[in-house]
Design a protein around this motif. Sequence first.
Motif, PDB file in Angstrom:
ATOM      1  N   ARG A   1      39.353  47.698  43.641  1.00  0.00           N
ATOM      2  CA  ARG A   1      40.685  46.724  43.048  1.00  0.00           C
ATOM      3  C   ARG A   1      41.065  45.704  44.342  1.00  0.00           C
ATOM      4  NH1 ARG A   1      41.772  45.961  38.229  1.00  0.00           N
ATOM      5  NH2 ARG A   1      40.734  47.367  36.757  1.00  0.00           N
ATOM      6  N   ASN A   2      41.135  46.325  45.475  1.00  0.00           N
ATOM      7  CA  ASN A   2      41.785  45.538  46.629  1.00  0.00           C
ATOM      8  C   ASN A   2      40.847  44.505  46.992  1.00  0.00           C
ATOM      9  OD1 ASN A   2      44.119  46.541  46.832  1.00  0.00           O
ATOM     10  ND2 ASN A   2      43.507  48.415  48.127  1.00  0.00           N
ATOM     11  N   LEU A   3      39.471  44.816  46.941  1.00  0.00           N
ATOM     12  CA  LEU A   3      38.314  44.265  47.332  1.00  0.00           C
ATOM     13  C   LEU A   3      38.325  43.015  46.399  1.00  0.00           C
ATOM     14  CD1 LEU A   3      35.500  46.804  48.600  1.00  0.00           C
ATOM     15  CD2 LEU A   3      37.019  45.132  50.075  1.00  0.00           C
ATOM     16  N   THR A   4      38.597  43.240  45.143  1.00  0.00           N
ATOM     17  CA  THR A   4      38.404  42.207  44.164  1.00  0.00           C
ATOM     18  C   THR A   4      39.572  41.270  43.508  1.00  0.00           C
ATOM     19  OG1 THR A   4      38.694  44.010  42.494  1.00  0.00           O
ATOM     20  CG2 THR A   4      36.146  43.233  43.196  1.00  0.00           C
ATOM     21  N   GLY A   5      40.729  41.498  44.599  1.00  0.00           N
ATOM     22  CA  GLY A   5      41.873  40.832  44.200  1.00  0.00           C
ATOM     23  C   GLY A   5      42.459  41.395  43.086  1.00  0.00           C
ATOM     24  N   LYS A   6      42.507  42.821  42.570  1.00  0.00           N
ATOM     25  CA  LYS A   6      43.125  43.395  41.692  1.00  0.00           C
ATOM     26  C   LYS A   6      42.217  43.300  40.549  1.00  0.00           C
ATOM     27  CE  LYS A   6      47.683  44.546  43.130  1.00  0.00           C
ATOM     28  NZ  LYS A   6      47.752  43.964  44.458  1.00  0.00           N
ATOM     29  N   ARG A   7      41.105  42.509  40.097  1.00  0.00           N
ATOM     30  CA  ARG A   7      40.341  42.181  39.194  1.00  0.00           C
ATOM     31  C   ARG A   7      39.678  43.322  38.734  1.00  0.00           C
ATOM     32  NH1 ARG A   7      35.283  40.495  38.115  1.00  0.00           N
ATOM     33  NH2 ARG A   7      34.944  39.143  36.301  1.00  0.00           N
ATOM     34  N   GLY A   8      38.818  43.901  39.504  1.00  0.00           N
ATOM     35  CA  GLY A   8      37.814  44.858  39.224  1.00  0.00           C
ATOM     36  C   GLY A   8      36.494  44.289  39.157  1.00  0.00           C
ATOM     37  N   VAL A   9      35.441  45.196  39.156  1.00  0.00           N
ATOM     38  CA  VAL A   9      34.037  44.727  38.953  1.00  0.00           C
ATOM     39  C   VAL A   9      33.760  44.256  37.682  1.00  0.00           C
ATOM     40  CG1 VAL A   9      33.275  45.556  41.316  1.00  0.00           C
ATOM     41  CG2 VAL A   9      33.011  47.104  39.238  1.00  0.00           C
ATOM     42  N   ASP A  10      32.410  43.711  37.482  1.00  0.00           N
ATOM     43  CA  ASP A  10      32.022  43.414  36.314  1.00  0.00           C
ATOM     44  C   ASP A  10      31.076  44.800  35.650  1.00  0.00           C
ATOM     45  OD1 ASP A  10      32.671  40.550  35.764  1.00  0.00           O
ATOM     46  OD2 ASP A  10      31.359  40.274  37.698  1.00  0.00           O
TER      47      ASP A  10
END
Length: 345
Positions: free
Chosen positions: A229-238
Amino acid sequence: MKAVRIHQHGGVEQLCFEESTDPELKSPDDVIIKLKAAALNRVDILIRRGVKGAEVALPHILGVDGAGTVAAIGSAVKNVKPGDAVCLYPASGCGQCEFCNSDREFMCAHLRLLGERENGTYAEFVRVPARNTFLIPAGLSFEEAAAFPLVFLTAWRMLVTNAEIKPGESLLILGIGGGVASAAMLIAKFFGARIIVTSSSAEKLMTAKHLGAEHAINCRDGDFSKVVRNLTGKRGVDVVVDCVGGESWVKSLAALAKGGRLVTCGATAGTTPQTDLRRIFWNDLHVFGSTLGSRREFHQVLNFFTVSGAKPVLDQIYSLDAASKAHRRLEEARQFGKIILRIDA
Ligand SMILES: NC(=O)c1ccc[n+]([C@@H]2O[C@H](COP(=O)([O-])OP(=O)(O)OC[C@H]3O[C@@H](n4cnc5c(N)ncnc54)[C@H](OP(=O)(O)O)[C@@H]3O)[C@@H](O)[C@H]2O)c1
Ligand SMILES: [Zn+2]
């Protein structure tokens, strides 16, 4: 011929390198392959130990994956000839059910997997249906051609057919040292995905970065979903590729973006995780189960190797008589990629 057989279920000490009867052509559609290499899979460990649902007739020759040259062909065989260098599609169905009649033979209730309900590839020779033999893609060695079938077929169906991975999408792959996981990484790279991996080993994480992973997370350092979540700006992965299961499952769901897809083909660390179902429906998540793949998907994998020039990641190569050492390495999860048995006749 020489082969590695089990006479009873149990530990690596049950693997006996010994003399066994040569296989013979049983039908006009059969071929005999003189094997040059076999590859280990986690299912080999399960069969060696003895699992419900995968009963084998003893003594039994293990091995789902192999590659070699055609030694003999039945009278009806047209697709290969003696001397051809081939790799093997590992499964055959009953030929009559709705799945067998629609290129989904791998879902057949009477599926016969090489090395499971058929004697397998830890041997100098193996008998297979001719339609399960395919010319080895140019540029792959016998060891590489033995390494890819089960894991690439499985990973291809997971990512390409089920998750429908797209260029630029973000992807999390768990337990990157594994055969399926390392195959998934190479396929995802080919499709232009951005790859995050986890592993329990710092060394394997380094290797994964060399092979194209953008971020590498040590799952021993805490909850990997928070790092994702931190690595993806809180978005999460696809997309998440999770064939680890167990306690990872809930974290895999937590690592997904809204509308994300989770694909699973295995549960090495446990089959009965606890899930809060609200996470799935509130976030519109898609969960895909995946097992093996079709002959059409196998063709796609062969084309993938031809077009991409990719090669399966090989770990260590052992001689056939050292199968028990090879099994121990896999059992201890020390490998990165595929462990190979070289077969010198
Ligand atoms: N349904 C199908 O068609 C299909 C096909 C192939 C495989 N599978 C299943 O998918 C799973 C992965 O297969 P594989 O061939 O890739 O296995 P593998 O080569 O043995 O790799 C397993 C990896 O999982 C990670 N792991 C996490 N927890 C583990 C644990 N408790 N014990 C051992 N490893 C653990 C390790 O990664 P790190 O070392 O990086 O931490 C290990 O390298 C297995 O359960 C297998 O039975 C299913
Ligand atoms: Zn069938």
